[in-house]
Design an enzyme around this catalytic site. Structure first.
Site, short mmCIF file in Angstrom:
data_model
loop_
_atom_site.label_atom_id
_atom_site.label_comp_id
_atom_site.label_asym_id
_atom_site.label_seq_id
_atom_site.Cartn_x
_atom_site.Cartn_y
_atom_site.Cartn_z
N GLY A 1 -3.21 4.90 -4.22
CA GLY A 1 -3.23 5.47 -5.56
C GLY A 1 -2.03 5.10 -6.40
N TYR B 1 -2.89 3.50 3.24
CA TYR B 1 -2.66 3.78 4.66
C TYR B 1 -3.79 4.62 5.26
CZ TYR B 1 -0.73 5.98 8.83
OH TYR B 1 -0.57 6.45 10.10
N TYR C 1 0.84 -1.20 0.00
CA TYR C 1 0.00 0.00 0.00
C TYR C 1 0.87 1.25 0.00
CZ TYR C 1 1.16 0.03 4.98
OH TYR C 1 1.85 0.03 6.17
N CYS C 2 0.26 2.35 -0.44
CA CYS C 2 0.88 3.68 -0.31
C CYS C 2 -0.04 4.52 0.57
CB CYS C 2 1.13 4.32 -1.68
SG CYS C 2 -0.37 4.61 -2.66
N PHE C 3 -0.03 5.83 0.42
CA PHE C 3 -0.82 6.64 1.34
C PHE C 3 -2.32 6.51 1.09
CE2 PHE C 3 -2.72 10.75 2.71
CZ PHE C 3 -2.56 10.55 4.07
#
Length: 363
Positions: free
Chosen positions: A99, A124, A94-96
């Site tokens: 996206g 996140y 995952y990223c923030f």
């Protein structure tokens, strides 16, 4: 396997391995227990791309990102992701916000390493929101009992023996008093809240609807007890743990001197560890100087320095009992007595360790 996962409850209940592709600075500000940081961009690259986005727009920022993370750098990043994915085939990335960064990591893993690896929908931010909601819901829906008692009665040990105990000090990596700071420091506020929320989520999934928390006040060291939980605890019934004075002094000596010093030595080596431990306990006492008053603070500091000197020269900790006894009698015990009087109407039980454990397990 789906290319994305949105079941946050499943992720945290099952300790799904988490690969966080945010930049290190983001990871340091807040992360999930056990998550591993394998960034798409390092902090410098992220800063450059962010500045480009601000001045030139998304397309230019994406093009710059691809230029910065290309060739050997790109391959090195893919290799670290592939190693994680191979070691944790049931994990997610995952990223923030779920996206572009996590999409790129997912695509590169598939195209260059032939690994199909799911990413977390919403990233996140969505998982963090889920944990905040978990804390709020538990605080509103569950029952709470506060375990109180004089300093040194071993309240944390009792919490550890309860299936429905919430170890706030454990999650905050701090013993709760002015002397409670541990050698490895505390988590960020966000990390503390995440750990606590996951603990609550798992215990509620096991069927627990009421919890026992230690009497901590607003803060555990630098970590603030979440407002909703603190407000519930401030209205909850209180159980008081009794322990004899001598036993309390011995527990404090072991926890705050013997084990604490050993922890510093284990991390920093014999000489440096002893020096840092001495500096830490003196600093902790100095924080109480205003409350103790000048004369008492000076007397206790002299006793502490004598004890530290004896400990260093003869490996003897006996002199530490002098300042511990004085601090209990003249500071901590009177403070507890005052607070107890203010909350006397909330006390529902009092007893020794065995009696308190029996009461809390039956409650």
């Amino acid at each position: 396997m789906s290319d994305h996962l949105a079941d946050y409850r499943h992720i945290f209940l099952n300790d799904v391995p988490l690969m966080d592709v945010r930049a290190p600075v983001e990871f340091g500000q807040g992360a999930f227990p056990g998550a591993v940081n394998r960034p798409l961009m390092d902090d410098g690259e992220r800063q450059q791309v962010g500045a480009c986005y601000k001045h030139s727009g998304q397309d230019a920022a994406i093009a710059l990102g691809h230029r910065l993370v290309s060739g050997a750098i790109r391959q090195a990043r893919i290799d670290t992701w592939a190693q994680f994915a191979q070691a944790h085939p049931k994990g997610v990335l995952y990223c923030f916000r779920g996206g572009l960064r996590s999409q790129i990591a997912q695509q590169w893993l598939h195209s260059d390493a032939d690994i199909a690896y799911p990413r977390v929908y919403g990233g996140y931010k969505a998982m963090r929101s889920f944990l905040i909601d978990t804390l709020q819901a538990a605080s509103a829906q569950c029952g709470f009992v506060v375990l109180s008692g004089l300093t040194g009665t071993g309240k944390t040990e009792v919490i550890a023996q309860l299936a429905n105990g919430l170890d706030l000090e454990g999650h905050a990596n701090h013993r709760g008093s002015s002397f409670g700071q541990r050698v490895r420091g505390q988590p960020s506020q966000i990390d503390f809240e995440n750990r606590l929320a996951i603990d609550l989520l798992k215990k509620r999934a096991q069927g627990h609807g009421a919890f026992v928390v230690e009497d901590e006040g607003r803060h555990v060291g630098s970590c603030s007890v979440p407002l909703a939980l603190r407000q519930r605890a401030e209205q909850a019934p209180i159980v008081c743990l009794d322990e004899g004075f001598d036993a309390r002094i011995e527990r404090i000596l072991q926890d705050y001197v013997v084990r604490q010093c050993a922890d510093f030595v284990a991390v920093h080596g014999e000489a440096a560890g002893a020096d840092l431990f001495a500096a830490r306990v003196l600093e902790s006492l100095d924080k109480l100087a205003k409350r103790l008053g000048g004369d008492r603070h000076r007397t206790l500091r002299a006793a502490m320095q004598a004890a530290l000197g004896r400990q260093r020269s003869h490996a003897d900790t006996a002199l530490h009992r002098d300042w511990i006894v004085a601090l209990m009698r003249h500071y901590y015990d009177p403070m507890y007595a005052y607070q107890r009087q203010l909350r006397a109407d909330r006390i529902v039980f009092q007893g020794d360790r065995a009696a308190v454990l029996d009461y809390l397990r039956a409650a």
